[in-house]
Design a protein around this motif. Structure first.
Motif, PDB file in Angstrom:
ATOM      1  N   HIS A  97      38.979  44.047  36.752  1.00 42.78           N
ATOM      2  CA  HIS A  97      40.016  45.171  37.462  1.00 42.78           C
ATOM      3  C   HIS A  97      41.420  44.960  36.736  1.00 42.78           C
ATOM      4  CE1 HIS A  97      37.225  46.778  40.449  1.00 42.78           C
ATOM      5  NE2 HIS A  97      37.043  45.419  40.799  1.00 42.78           N
ATOM      6  N   THR A  98      41.952  46.065  36.101  1.00 44.32           N
ATOM      7  CA  THR A  98      43.202  45.778  35.629  1.00 44.32           C
ATOM      8  C   THR A  98      44.017  46.811  36.038  1.00 44.32           C
ATOM      9  OG1 THR A  98      42.586  47.099  33.669  1.00 44.32           O
ATOM     10  CG2 THR A  98      42.466  44.867  33.555  1.00 44.32           C
ATOM     11  N   PRO A  99      45.301  46.766  35.876  1.00 39.50           N
ATOM     12  CA  PRO A  99      46.388  47.588  36.612  1.00 39.50           C
ATOM     13  C   PRO A  99      46.537  49.020  35.520  1.00 39.50           C
ATOM     14  CG  PRO A  99      47.531  45.671  36.037  1.00 39.50           C
ATOM     15  CD  PRO A  99      46.194  45.483  35.434  1.00 39.50           C
ATOM     16  N   PRO A 100      46.705  50.286  35.870  1.00 36.67           N
ATOM     17  CA  PRO A 100      47.186  50.401  37.200  1.00 36.67           C
ATOM     18  C   PRO A 100      46.246  50.784  38.150  1.00 36.67           C
ATOM     19  CG  PRO A 100      47.335  52.374  35.916  1.00 36.67           C
ATOM     20  CD  PRO A 100      46.885  51.176  35.134  1.00 36.67           C
ATOM     21  N   GLY A 101      46.330  50.447  39.293  1.00 31.40           N
ATOM     22  CA  GLY A 101      45.310  50.560  40.533  1.00 31.40           C
ATOM     23  C   GLY A 101      44.508  49.761  40.919  1.00 31.40           C
ATOM     24  N   MET A 102      44.088  48.911  39.878  1.00 32.28           N
ATOM     25  CA  MET A 102      42.604  48.127  39.938  1.00 32.28           C
ATOM     26  C   MET A 102      41.450  48.571  40.512  1.00 32.28           C
ATOM     27  SD  MET A 102      44.466  45.080  38.977  1.00 32.28           S
ATOM     28  CE  MET A 102      43.843  43.642  39.699  1.00 32.28           C
ATOM     29  N   ARG A 103      41.406  49.770  40.153  1.00 30.66           N
ATOM     30  CA  ARG A 103      40.103  50.584  40.564  1.00 30.66           C
ATOM     31  C   ARG A 103      39.051  50.598  39.773  1.00 30.66           C
ATOM     32  NH1 ARG A 103      41.014  50.592  45.546  1.00 30.66           N
ATOM     33  NH2 ARG A 103      42.766  51.802  46.503  1.00 30.66           N
ATOM     34  N   ARG A 104      39.385  50.735  38.417  1.00 30.65           N
ATOM     35  CA  ARG A 104      38.417  50.880  37.254  1.00 30.65           C
ATOM     36  C   ARG A 104      37.564  49.400  37.145  1.00 30.65           C
ATOM     37  NH1 ARG A 104      38.249  53.393  31.261  1.00 30.65           N
ATOM     38  NH2 ARG A 104      36.252  52.909  31.079  1.00 30.65           N
ATOM     39  N   HIS A 105      36.169  49.797  36.959  1.00 30.90           N
ATOM     40  CA  HIS A 105      35.231  48.508  36.572  1.00 30.90           C
ATOM     41  C   HIS A 105      35.196  48.430  35.047  1.00 30.90           C
ATOM     42  CE1 HIS A 105      34.183  49.458  40.908  1.00 30.90           C
ATOM     43  NE2 HIS A 105      33.995  48.619  41.043  1.00 30.90           N
ATOM     44  N   TRP A 106      35.872  47.368  34.534  1.00 31.31           N
ATOM     45  CA  TRP A 106      35.678  47.288  33.144  1.00 31.31           C
ATOM     46  C   TRP A 106      34.436  46.231  33.087  1.00 31.31           C
ATOM     47  CZ3 TRP A 106      38.182  49.857  29.549  1.00 31.31           C
ATOM     48  CH2 TRP A 106      39.250  50.499  30.026  1.00 31.31           C
ATOM     49  N   ILE A 107      33.400  46.446  32.585  1.00 29.69           N
ATOM     50  CA  ILE A 107      32.154  45.554  32.374  1.00 29.69           C
ATOM     51  C   ILE A 107      32.627  44.218  31.559  1.00 29.69           C
ATOM     52  CG2 ILE A 107      29.709  45.244  32.063  1.00 29.69           C
ATOM     53  CD1 ILE A 107      30.592  47.135  34.300  1.00 29.69           C
ATOM     54  N   GLY A 108      32.261  42.996  32.328  1.00 36.21           N
ATOM     55  CA  GLY A 108      32.254  42.045  31.419  1.00 36.21           C
ATOM     56  C   GLY A 108      31.276  40.861  31.851  1.00 36.21           C
ATOM     57  N   GLY A 109      31.186  39.772  31.075  1.00 35.73           N
ATOM     58  CA  GLY A 109      30.458  38.577  31.444  1.00 35.73           C
ATOM     59  C   GLY A 109      30.888  37.858  32.660  1.00 35.73           C
ATOM     60  N   ARG A 110      29.976  37.102  33.279  1.00 34.57           N
ATOM     61  CA  ARG A 110      30.307  36.203  34.302  1.00 34.57           C
ATOM     62  C   ARG A 110      31.427  35.358  34.056  1.00 34.57           C
ATOM     63  NH1 ARG A 110      25.511  34.637  37.684  1.00 34.57           N
ATOM     64  NH2 ARG A 110      26.679  32.859  38.384  1.00 34.57           N
ATOM     65  N   GLN A 111      32.126  35.031  34.797  1.00 36.30           N
ATOM     66  CA  GLN A 111      33.705  34.090  34.690  1.00 36.30           C
ATOM     67  C   GLN A 111      33.321  32.947  35.522  1.00 36.30           C
ATOM     68  OE1 GLN A 111      36.485  34.991  32.642  1.00 36.30           O
ATOM     69  NE2 GLN A 111      34.875  36.328  32.011  1.00 36.30           N
ATOM     70  N   THR A 112      33.587  31.712  34.959  1.00 36.78           N
ATOM     71  CA  THR A 112      33.734  30.435  35.810  1.00 36.78           C
ATOM     72  C   THR A 112      35.137  30.600  36.311  1.00 36.78           C
ATOM     73  OG1 THR A 112      34.519  29.140  34.091  1.00 36.78           O
ATOM     74  CG2 THR A 112      32.054  29.342  34.429  1.00 36.78           C
ATOM     75  N   PHE A 113      35.305  29.621  37.331  1.00 35.39           N
ATOM     76  CA  PHE A 113      36.540  29.462  37.698  1.00 35.39           C
ATOM     77  C   PHE A 113      37.522  28.790  36.673  1.00 35.39           C
ATOM     78  CE2 PHE A 113      39.539  26.785  40.339  1.00 35.39           C
ATOM     79  CZ  PHE A 113      40.468  27.714  40.896  1.00 35.39           C
ATOM     80  N   GLU A 114      36.871  27.929  36.070  1.00 34.89           N
ATOM     81  CA  GLU A 114      37.610  27.399  34.877  1.00 34.89           C
ATOM     82  C   GLU A 114      38.161  28.347  33.982  1.00 34.89           C
ATOM     83  OE1 GLU A 114      34.946  24.339  36.531  1.00 34.89           O
ATOM     84  OE2 GLU A 114      34.606  26.399  35.957  1.00 34.89           O
ATOM     85  N   ASP A 115      37.325  29.435  33.628  1.00 38.01           N
ATOM     86  CA  ASP A 115      37.916  30.426  32.643  1.00 38.01           C
ATOM     87  C   ASP A 115      38.912  31.096  33.432  1.00 38.01           C
ATOM     88  OD1 ASP A 115      35.606  30.022  31.004  1.00 38.01           O
ATOM     89  OD2 ASP A 115      34.613  31.789  31.920  1.00 38.01           O
ATOM     90  N   PHE A 116      38.940  31.410  34.780  1.00 34.27           N
ATOM     91  CA  PHE A 116      40.070  32.110  35.349  1.00 34.27           C
ATOM     92  C   PHE A 116      41.453  31.219  35.358  1.00 34.27           C
ATOM     93  CE2 PHE A 116      42.450  32.521  39.641  1.00 34.27           C
ATOM     94  CZ  PHE A 116      42.911  33.532  39.491  1.00 34.27           C
ATOM     95  N   VAL A 117      41.383  30.191  35.723  1.00 37.49           N
ATOM     96  CA  VAL A 117      42.489  29.107  35.617  1.00 37.49           C
ATOM     97  C   VAL A 117      43.009  29.221  34.218  1.00 37.49           C
ATOM     98  CG1 VAL A 117      43.137  26.729  35.657  1.00 37.49           C
ATOM     99  CG2 VAL A 117      41.708  27.726  37.372  1.00 37.49           C
ATOM    100  N   GLU A 118      42.187  29.108  33.243  1.00 36.55           N
ATOM    101  CA  GLU A 118      42.584  29.365  31.905  1.00 36.55           C
ATOM    102  C   GLU A 118      43.241  30.552  31.386  1.00 36.55           C
ATOM    103  OE1 GLU A 118      41.480  28.136  27.286  1.00 36.55           O
ATOM    104  OE2 GLU A 118      40.009  28.167  28.822  1.00 36.55           O
TER     105      GLU A 118
END
Length: 150
Positions: A97-118
């Protein structure tokens, strides 16, 4: 304070149990180098499963069943990575989800917590240590060795 102090694990620890962990936001007071306030939410639902003896040491391990990782800067949402295949929306695939609104679902691959931190560090969150890339890679490599998805 150690990173473990920020994580709370909820649920009964037994085979087949669904547990969840989340960062304890009350203890997090993060900023970027320029002083921007950082808001982070991180949650995972995991299931206690039996190990495959040819692949893992020990009897049990956990397998991720859902996650939510989100970042806000000065109260403004930047992105949220979600995967909730049995969850609360019509989209069960991993998505962003991205702004504005965080409503749209942008399809992506699985994310690890490590990916999120990076990703958080890439948008300006100050890493706690200079060798963060090495630490993330060691953790990510261990995850990749034992995960059940590719």
């Amino acid at each position: 304070m150690s990173p473990a102090a920020f994580i709370v694990l909820h649920g009964e620890r037994k085979l087949g149990a669904h547990l969840y962990w989340e960062l304890n936001r009350a203890n997090l007071q993060l900023t970027t180098a320029d002083g921007t306030a950082v808001g982070i939410v991180a949650r995972q639902v995991v299931e206690v499963v039996e190990c495959e003896p040819e692949k893992h040491d020990g009897r049990y391990r956990v397998s991720t069943r859902a996650y939510e990782y989100s970042l806000a800067l000065d109260g403004e949402d930047q992105f949220r990575f979600d995967w909730h295949p049995d969850g609360r929306s019509t989209e069960g695939r991993p998505h962003i989800h991205t702004p504005p609104g965080m409503r749209r679902h942008w399809i992506g691959g699985r994310q690890t917590f490590e990916d999120f931190v990076e990703n958080c560090i890439e948008v300006g969150v100050t890493p706690a240590r200079d060798d963060y890339r090495d630490v993330l890679e060691v953790s990510r490599s261990t995850h990749k060795l034992y995960r059940s998805w590719s």
